[in-house]
Design a protein around this motif. Structure first.
Motif, PDB file in Angstrom:
ATOM      1  N   ARG A 107      -6.425  -0.638  -4.925  1.00 51.20           N
ATOM      2  CA  ARG A 107      -6.087   0.630  -5.584  1.00 51.20           C
ATOM      3  C   ARG A 107      -4.604   0.954  -5.394  1.00 51.20           C
ATOM      4  NH1 ARG A 107      -9.777   3.750  -7.481  1.00 51.20           N
ATOM      5  NH2 ARG A 107     -11.349   2.800  -6.129  1.00 51.20           N
ATOM      6  N   LEU A 108      -4.092   0.707  -4.207  1.00 42.56           N
ATOM      7  CA  LEU A 108      -2.660   0.944  -3.955  1.00 42.56           C
ATOM      8  C   LEU A 108      -1.790   0.021  -4.793  1.00 42.56           C
ATOM      9  CD1 LEU A 108      -2.912   1.371  -0.097  1.00 42.56           C
ATOM     10  CD2 LEU A 108      -1.914   3.078  -1.641  1.00 42.56           C
TER      11      LEU A 108
ATOM     12  N   PRO B  64      10.313   0.834  -2.016  1.00 42.76           N
ATOM     13  CA  PRO B  64      10.657   0.662  -0.596  1.00 42.76           C
ATOM     14  C   PRO B  64       9.418   0.830   0.284  1.00 42.76           C
ATOM     15  CG  PRO B  64      12.197   2.154  -1.677  1.00 42.76           C
ATOM     16  CD  PRO B  64      11.098   1.903  -2.650  1.00 42.76           C
ATOM     17  N   TYR B  65       9.212  -0.121   1.178  1.00 44.55           N
ATOM     18  CA  TYR B  65       8.058  -0.148   2.070  1.00 44.55           C
ATOM     19  C   TYR B  65       8.573   0.168   3.465  1.00 44.55           C
ATOM     20  CZ  TYR B  65       3.287  -1.702   3.250  1.00 44.55           C
ATOM     21  OH  TYR B  65       1.970  -1.767   3.645  1.00 44.55           O
ATOM     22  N   MET B  66       8.454   1.447   3.858  1.00 39.00           N
ATOM     23  CA  MET B  66       9.053   1.934   5.090  1.00 39.00           C
ATOM     24  C   MET B  66       7.990   1.969   6.188  1.00 39.00           C
ATOM     25  SD  MET B  66      12.018   2.230   3.744  1.00 39.00           S
ATOM     26  CE  MET B  66      13.057   3.054   4.972  1.00 39.00           C
TER      27      MET B  66
ATOM     28  N   ILE C 295       6.551   3.893  -0.088  1.00 37.64           N
ATOM     29  CA  ILE C 295       5.341   3.713   0.708  1.00 37.64           C
ATOM     30  C   ILE C 295       5.707   3.901   2.183  1.00 37.64           C
ATOM     31  CG2 ILE C 295       3.490   2.142   1.376  1.00 37.64           C
ATOM     32  CD1 ILE C 295       3.361   2.828  -1.575  1.00 37.64           C
ATOM     33  N   LEU C 296       4.897   4.651   2.910  1.00 33.63           N
ATOM     34  CA  LEU C 296       5.052   4.786   4.357  1.00 33.63           C
ATOM     35  C   LEU C 296       3.859   4.112   5.022  1.00 33.63           C
ATOM     36  CD1 LEU C 296       6.092   8.571   4.695  1.00 33.63           C
ATOM     37  CD2 LEU C 296       7.575   6.579   4.354  1.00 33.63           C
ATOM     38  N   HIS C 297       4.119   3.014   5.739  1.00 34.09           N
ATOM     39  CA  HIS C 297       3.057   2.325   6.488  1.00 34.09           C
ATOM     40  C   HIS C 297       3.239   2.684   7.956  1.00 34.09           C
ATOM     41  CE1 HIS C 297       0.381  -1.457   6.915  1.00 34.09           C
ATOM     42  NE2 HIS C 297       0.247  -0.683   7.994  1.00 34.09           N
TER      43      HIS C 297
ATOM     44  N   ALA D 252       3.016   7.272  -0.972  1.00 34.76           N
ATOM     45  CA  ALA D 252       1.694   6.892  -0.459  1.00 34.76           C
ATOM     46  C   ALA D 252       1.877   6.638   1.028  1.00 34.76           C
ATOM     47  CB  ALA D 252       1.164   5.649  -1.154  1.00 34.76           C
ATOM     48  N   LEU D 253       0.935   7.098   1.838  1.00 32.35           N
ATOM     49  CA  LEU D 253       1.078   6.924   3.280  1.00 32.35           C
ATOM     50  C   LEU D 253      -0.257   6.565   3.913  1.00 32.35           C
ATOM     51  CD1 LEU D 253       0.838  10.374   4.733  1.00 32.35           C
ATOM     52  CD2 LEU D 253       2.344  10.243   2.766  1.00 32.35           C
TER      53      LEU D 253
END
Length: 466
Positions: A172-173, A218-220, A185-187, A157-158
């Motif tokens: 929703r995420l 992982p929250y990258m 996840i790519l923030h 997800a980005l």
């Protein structure tokens, strides 16, 4: 004042104990006074905050590893207890360290950021864990260790620009993450709006909000302009990305992709060091050279970048690339020495896909280089494209709402939406990437989807006819 407010009770006590010896009467009165003052005395003692919170994961960049990061407001040990799902709970443990982060706001609030790196994890195995110390433990979470196979097809997800206020896509995420729909996840920059506000309490609350995502996958991250206050200190201290650059720029590998995160902000906040433009540029050049070595590009043919401010966009907000040729794209000639932009560098080393945010919209571009479209063909523009593909996904939701589009975009603009939402990406294999856009306004409907297909990667792919 206390004696006046409590005059009647004081008289009754005096009457009740008037027959007692003086010593006992004095002792009782002292105890009575202390008892009535107790609430005031308690207020002067700071609370004890040893309970872990703001738990989030990140990939350390080394196969079989995962970093667990969390916050306490008093000093404690840093421990993660974990075990394979279905096995004995917490049969393994790992220790780490805590660093003190003092926010630069007026209150100079102090917090302890704990980091523990788990190693030796079995690829694709699911682990159950909690973190903390004997002075307090977190809830129990789980994660799946990243698959180290080159044939792994990771799902992402980005998004960028997700705020503490009006985080419309967050629910929703959260649900989709806990359903196991994503591996990463790519923030892409801009967190909380803004992490430094209210003496960094907004940052704390935002990190609590994303815990229900970031404690499971992982929250990258990469930095955005909303992290700039106090020299990006909240961003640099709260996140734990690979490398030794305080999460400002780094790269990592997953499946058939080499993923690069970098800071567009070095071009804009020169007061924090003009040399950062050149340090990052040289690092990017070295990293891309390494990724393009034949043996490396054969294993991980896709090169994907993520940076906050886009090289191209068609929003009508008079900001960044709508006002002038983007500094990120073409560099800065108004400083000495002149700073090189990144478009030529990325093109030279065959970057396939460039992910952006900052504009509070979604926009998919045709393959573009030098402000011109280079489609693979008229019928199949994303099959063997002759230039990088750009995706802008900055509409996750924040207090600034969504942006408006310029009614007359340039020819490189392929699809646009002002709906709140986020993007999904799957690196399917060495030749295929799938991308889609989810509208939260339309209850999770997929409003755009694209396959990028490349039979050949690298600079020569721009020139090859198939």
């Amino acid at each position: 004042m206390w004696f006046m407010c409590n005059h009647s009770s004081f008289l009754s006590v005096t009457t009740l104990y008037s027959h007692q010896p003086d010593g006992k009467m004095v002792t009782f009165l002292a105890a009575y006074v202390l008892l009535n003052f107790a609430p005031l005395l308690v207020l002067s003692v700071p609370p004890i905050w040893t309970q872990p919170e703001q738990v989030h994961l990140s990939y350390a960049g080394i196969p079989g590893s995962m970093v667990v990061t969390w916050t306490t407001f008093n000093k404690t040990d840093s421990m993660v207890e974990y075990g394979l799902q279905g096995g004995r709970l917490f049969e393994m443990s790992a220790k780490g360290d805590a660093t003190i982060f003092v926010d630069s706001g007026e209150e100079k609030r102090k917090m302890f950021i704990h980091r523990v790196t788990l190693t030796g994890l079995k690829p694709a195995a699911t682990y159950v864990y909690h973190c903390g110390s004997d002075e307090g433990w977190s809830d129990i979470f789980s994660f799946t260790a990243l698959n180290s196979s080159f044939s792994f097809s990771p799902r992402f997800a980005l998004y960028g620009d997700l705020g503490n206020e009006n985080p419309q896509s967050l629910a929703r995420l959260q649900k989709e993450t806990q359903l196991g729909m994503y591996d990463v996840i790519l923030h892409i920059g801009d967190f909380a709006y803004d992490m430094h506000e209210d003496n960094a309490r907004i940052g704390d609350e935002f990190m609590r909000q994303i815990q229900s995502i970031a404690a499971y996958v992982p929250y990258m991250t990469c930095p955005g302009n909303h992290e700039a206050t106090y020299n990006f200190s909240n961003y640099r201290n709260r996140f734990s990305m690979p490398g030794q650059t305080e999460s400002l720029w780094y790269s990592w590998n997953l499946g058939s992709a080499h993923i690069i995160s970098f800071s567009t902000e070095v071009y804009f906040y020169l007061e924090y060091g003009m040399d950062l433009i050149f340090k990052q540029y040289n690092w990017l050049k070295d990293d891309l050279e390494e990724a393009n070595k034949p043996e490396n590009r054969a294993k991980r043919p896709w090169i994907i970048t993520m940076g906050h401010r886009p090289m191209y966009c068609s929003d009508d907000d008079q900001d960044d690339c709508t006002k002038y040729d983007s500094w990120v794209r073409v560099g800065r000639t108004d400083i000495k020495p002149p700073a090189p932009g990144l478009e030529d560098l990325f093109y030279q080393y065959g970057v396939d896909l460039e992910l952006w945010a900052h504009e509070h919209t979604y926009e998919r571009l045709w393959p573009v280089y030098g402000d011109k479209v280079y489609n693979g063909s008229k019928e199949q523009p994303y099959v063997n494209p002759k230039a990088p593909v750009h995706i802008i996904t900055g509409s996750a939701g924040c207090r600034e709402r969504t942006d408006r589009f310029n009614p007359n975009p340039k020819e490189w603009s392929a699809f646009r939406s002002t709906d709140y939402g986020y993007s999904r990406m799957q690196v399917v294999n060495a030749t295929h990437i799938y991308l889609e856009q989810v509208s939260d306004d339309q209850y999770g409907k997929v409003i755009d989807s694209t396959w990028v297909v490349k039979e050949k990667h690298g600079f020569s792919s721009w020139l090859t006819s198939f």
